[in-house]
Design an enzyme around this catalytic site. Structure first.
Site, PDB file in Angstrom:
ATOM      1  CG  HIS A  55      -6.160  -2.890   1.205  1.00 53.96           C
ATOM      2  ND1 HIS A  55      -5.583  -1.948   0.410  1.00 53.96           N
ATOM      3  CD2 HIS A  55      -6.732  -3.915   0.233  1.00 53.96           C
ATOM      4  CE1 HIS A  55      -5.894  -1.842  -0.855  1.00 53.96           C
ATOM      5  NE2 HIS A  55      -6.650  -3.128  -0.919  1.00 53.96           N
ATOM      6  CD  GLN A  84      -7.783  -4.184  -4.399  1.00 51.42           C
ATOM      7  OE1 GLN A  84      -7.430  -4.261  -3.373  1.00 51.42           O
ATOM      8  NE2 GLN A  84      -8.828  -4.782  -5.091  1.00 51.42           N
ATOM      9  CB  CYS A  91      -2.945   0.111   5.666  1.00 58.69           C
ATOM     10  SG  CYS A  91      -4.019   0.108   4.060  1.00 58.69           S
ATOM     11  CB  CYS A 144      -0.876  -0.185   1.250  1.00 53.38           C
ATOM     12  SG  CYS A 144      -1.339   1.532   1.910  1.00 53.38           S
ATOM     13  CD  GLU A 145       0.101   5.176  -4.147  1.00 49.48           C
ATOM     14  OE1 GLU A 145       1.248   4.950  -5.003  1.00 49.48           O
ATOM     15  OE2 GLU A 145      -0.546   6.094  -4.519  1.00 49.48           O
ATOM     16  CG  HIS A 146      -2.300   5.834   0.761  1.00 50.58           C
ATOM     17  ND1 HIS A 146      -3.427   5.514   0.563  1.00 50.58           N
ATOM     18  CD2 HIS A 146      -1.871   6.905  -0.232  1.00 50.58           C
ATOM     19  CE1 HIS A 146      -3.721   6.167  -0.839  1.00 50.58           C
ATOM     20  NE2 HIS A 146      -2.746   6.947  -0.975  1.00 50.58           N
ATOM     21  CG  HIS A 147      -1.216   3.227   5.725  1.00 52.29           C
ATOM     22  ND1 HIS A 147      -2.288   3.269   4.971  1.00 52.29           N
ATOM     23  CD2 HIS A 147      -1.336   4.017   6.673  1.00 52.29           C
ATOM     24  CE1 HIS A 147      -3.119   4.248   5.195  1.00 52.29           C
ATOM     25  NE2 HIS A 147      -2.818   4.669   6.349  1.00 52.29           N
TER      26      HIS A 147
END
Ligand SMILES: [Zn+2]
Length: 190
Positions: A151, A123, A153, A82-85
């Site tokens: 996910h 995703q 996250c 995941c590119e945010h977490h």
């Protein structure tokens, strides 16, 4: 993009994170952990090295038998980040295409899923990217991609919804027509 850091700089960054977590990176049991983490990152993010030129080298075969039905590869295991977490997204991908003049080995479809997933991802973008790369190699009449994933996250932090899964679909060409879209969706539910 700025210059890629050295292995040593990357290991130093992991040491900083270990300290941030509250541990001592010089503790003898974890002294080699930064090196192992950096090595793992090479694997988690190996998709960055494989550009479209590389994918274009995948061998395709002529569709000599004029096969004109759907080709589906169901439940390909997918591991992304995941590119945010920066925690794992783990799931399964089903991909299908209607061939025109070219067909491709099934293992190459799985390779495309790997290449697209081994980087920081969303995703939604992953779903589209897989379809685009399959189009790039096979020039088909249509591509369909379905992803069902968990996910971390969301399951191991934040809202802690352990059973929630995320489903995305993306269709191009022929699959935009209801009849073919439905055929794909029916087949992957089996
Ligand atoms: Zn996330």
């Amino acid at each position: 993009m700025s210059k890629k850091p050295s292995q040593e700089e990357a290991e130093q960054a992991v040491r900083t994170l270990i300290k941030w977590a509250g541990d001592n990176p010089d503790r003898k049991e974890i002294i080699d952990t930064p090196a192992r983490v950096v090595k793992s990152y090479k694997e988690f993010f190996s998709g960055y090295e494989k550009d479209d030129q590389y994918i274009k080298t995948f061998k395709v075969f002529e569709n000599n038998s004029n096969y004109d039905e759907m080709i589906l590869l169901h439940n390909i295991r997918m591991e992304s980040v995941c590119e945010h977490h920066m925690v794992p997204i783990i799931g399964y991908v089903s991909v299908a295409y209607y061939p025109d003049k070219k067909i491709i080995g099934l293992s190459k479809l799985a390779r495309i899923v790997d290449i697209c997933s081994k980087k920081l991802q969303l995703q939604e973008r992953l779903t589209v990217e897989i379809a685009q790369k399959i189009e790039l190699v096979t020039e088909p009449l249509g591509v369909a991609v379905f992803i069902n994933s968990s996910h971390q996250c969301m399951t191991t932090r934040g809202v802690h919804k352990t059973d929630a899964s995320m489903q995305t679909t993306y269709m191009t060409g022929k699959f935009k027509q209801q009849e073919y879209k439905q055929e794909f969706l029916n087949n992957i539910k089996k």
